[in-house]
Motif scaffolding. Sequence first.
Motif, PDB file in Angstrom:
ATOM      1  N   LYS A  89       0.858  -1.192   0.000  1.00  0.00           N
ATOM      2  CA  LYS A  89       0.000   0.000   0.000  1.00  0.00           C
ATOM      3  C   LYS A  89       0.891   1.237   0.000  1.00  0.00           C
ATOM      4  O   LYS A  89       1.771   1.373   0.857  1.00  0.00           O
ATOM      5  N   PRO A  91       1.283   5.705  -1.069  1.00  0.00           N
ATOM      6  CA  PRO A  91       0.499   6.920  -1.312  1.00  0.00           C
ATOM      7  C   PRO A  91       0.012   6.953  -2.762  1.00  0.00           C
ATOM      8  O   PRO A  91       0.677   6.438  -3.645  1.00  0.00           O
ATOM      9  N   LYS A  92      -1.112   7.547  -2.974  1.00  0.00           N
ATOM     10  CA  LYS A  92      -1.733   7.513  -4.304  1.00  0.00           C
ATOM     11  C   LYS A  92      -0.803   8.047  -5.400  1.00  0.00           C
ATOM     12  O   LYS A  92      -0.150   9.066  -5.236  1.00  0.00           O
TER      13      LYS A  92
ATOM     14  N   ASP B 138     -10.147   4.560   0.376  1.00  0.00           N
ATOM     15  CA  ASP B 138      -8.967   4.145  -0.373  1.00  0.00           C
ATOM     16  C   ASP B 138      -8.393   5.240  -1.235  1.00  0.00           C
ATOM     17  O   ASP B 138      -7.313   5.103  -1.790  1.00  0.00           O
ATOM     18  N   PHE B 141      -4.742   6.174  -1.659  1.00  0.00           N
ATOM     19  CA  PHE B 141      -3.716   5.130  -1.761  1.00  0.00           C
ATOM     20  C   PHE B 141      -3.715   4.429  -3.119  1.00  0.00           C
ATOM     21  O   PHE B 141      -4.718   4.421  -3.825  1.00  0.00           O
TER      22      PHE B 141
END
Lengths: 95, 479
Positions: A89, A91-92, B138, B141
Amino acid sequence: MSITKKDVLHVADLARLALTEKEIDLYTAQLQRILSYVEKLSELNTEGVPPTTTTVPPETVYREDRVTVSLAQEEALRNAPSSERGCFKVPKIIE
Amino acid sequence: MKYEAVIGLEVHAQLLTGSKLFCGCSTRFGSEPNTQVCHICLGMPGVLPVLNKKAVKFAVKMSLAVHCRINPRSIFARKNYFYPDLPKGYQVSQYTEPLSEHGHLEIDIDGGRKRIGITRIHMEEDAGKLLHGEGIEDSNFSFVDLNRTGVPLIEIVSEPDMRTSDEAVAYLKALRDILVYLEICDGNMEEGSFRCDANVSIRPMGADKLGTKAELKNMNSFKYIKEAIDYEIQRQIDLVESGGNVVQETRLFDSSKGVTAPMRSKEEAHDYRYFPEPDLLPLNVGAELVEEARSTLPELPEAKRQRFIIDYSIPAYDAGVLTATKELADYYEEVVKATGEPKVSSNWVMGELLRLLKEDGKNVGDCAVKPASIAELIGMIKKGAISGKMAKEVFGEMYRTGNPPAGIVKARGMTQISDESELAGIIDKVIESNPESVDRYRAGNVQLFGFFVGETMKATKGQANPQAVNKILKEKLGG
């Protein structure tokens, strides 16, 4: 060739490193010293000399196409700072 | 002003090896995330990659198939960039010294042939897959699955030799056919085992100098590739016409809107700082490996197509359809071998069989009808045992059940009457019971011929061989 503060910031950015002002000065000076040392090589005439990529005897080492056992999922994720649903997982990522 | 487009393509093809390029993890598609990873493809410190021999052999095969010159020595290099799909922080690729160079491929376009240059083919490892969070929780992430990391790829780079989106698609189809024929890539665009980026620029018609190019990405079907290139050409023309300048950038195709838009990323992301991969020795493809690859090269689609046209005297169209896949071409050849009738065989395989398969969305490999059964059916028509019309009915049942035709014909009582003396007897009776019509026919009302054919068919429940009926009726009525 001389290293400027700008070069250090560029390289730091590519490596996603945050540097303090003090570190920037330190690395600029250190990198400059390393490059000056290596620059001695350019005194040699290397015209027509192919670049050396290895000093090991040039025999290609292969493996056969055989599937081996992989890590278990939890094992693979063990060192991850964050994981979820079997995935790392992060950070975007926007793109 | 008139403009022409200049298009060059970069194709990534995933090689059909069982294990990854530098480690033994499986390359299987669709497994649970992060279950096909190990210390090597996860980029743990201190591990050493070892090259997969089969991947090299496959890459050499493709190089030979498109007439590339194999470099006896090529170098793996690190392409450095920072992105979470790449655990090592670099991708192992080839840069200044690729596996092979200077090849070409011929495409069919507008009824002519055109040669497209292939600049180079190099080997590299694939990166992982990013899944983006969609729910509210979400949305901040991304999720990383590294199963694909390290899967072997070849990148095939073309010369900027294409001028239209049609040429680009023809080139890609030809390239994919070869990869699939060689059985080194499954060519699946949706699963990403065959991916394409397009470099597109425009210049005034007749100019030599290349314009500034945009790199198009995110096109996962031939249709989208065509749409994206057409859109981009028009966008650049409009831009230049209105006084603007094309900037060099990467643009993503948005299939829902049919447009290309610039990818948001830092310019510096393209500073890859390539350098030779110190963990891998130079790749010295020996003469032995090249010969082994050469000796196992199958007949390629283009050569097969030409052979079908010449040896079987079938139209170029038929040859093109029948050689679309190796499976279909082999199937057709088996039918021809058994019948000795190339064109008739083509009509059945290309016409009837492919039509039914297409309706069901199936391939020839999934089909219950054996080539020998089609050959048998063709033989029955040739002998006059059944009519062409009956044969189509029989074929429908063969397709559904997989049964051979003889049994179906027998079970349905469909046998055709071709025996001339038997037919002559039946026709005599037809003539006897219709004296008036016979007189009118003989007096010049030739349209009544169809009436006699109809009566004969009725008397035989449609089983009379039409050619034989025509012939006998003409003889008997003629006088």
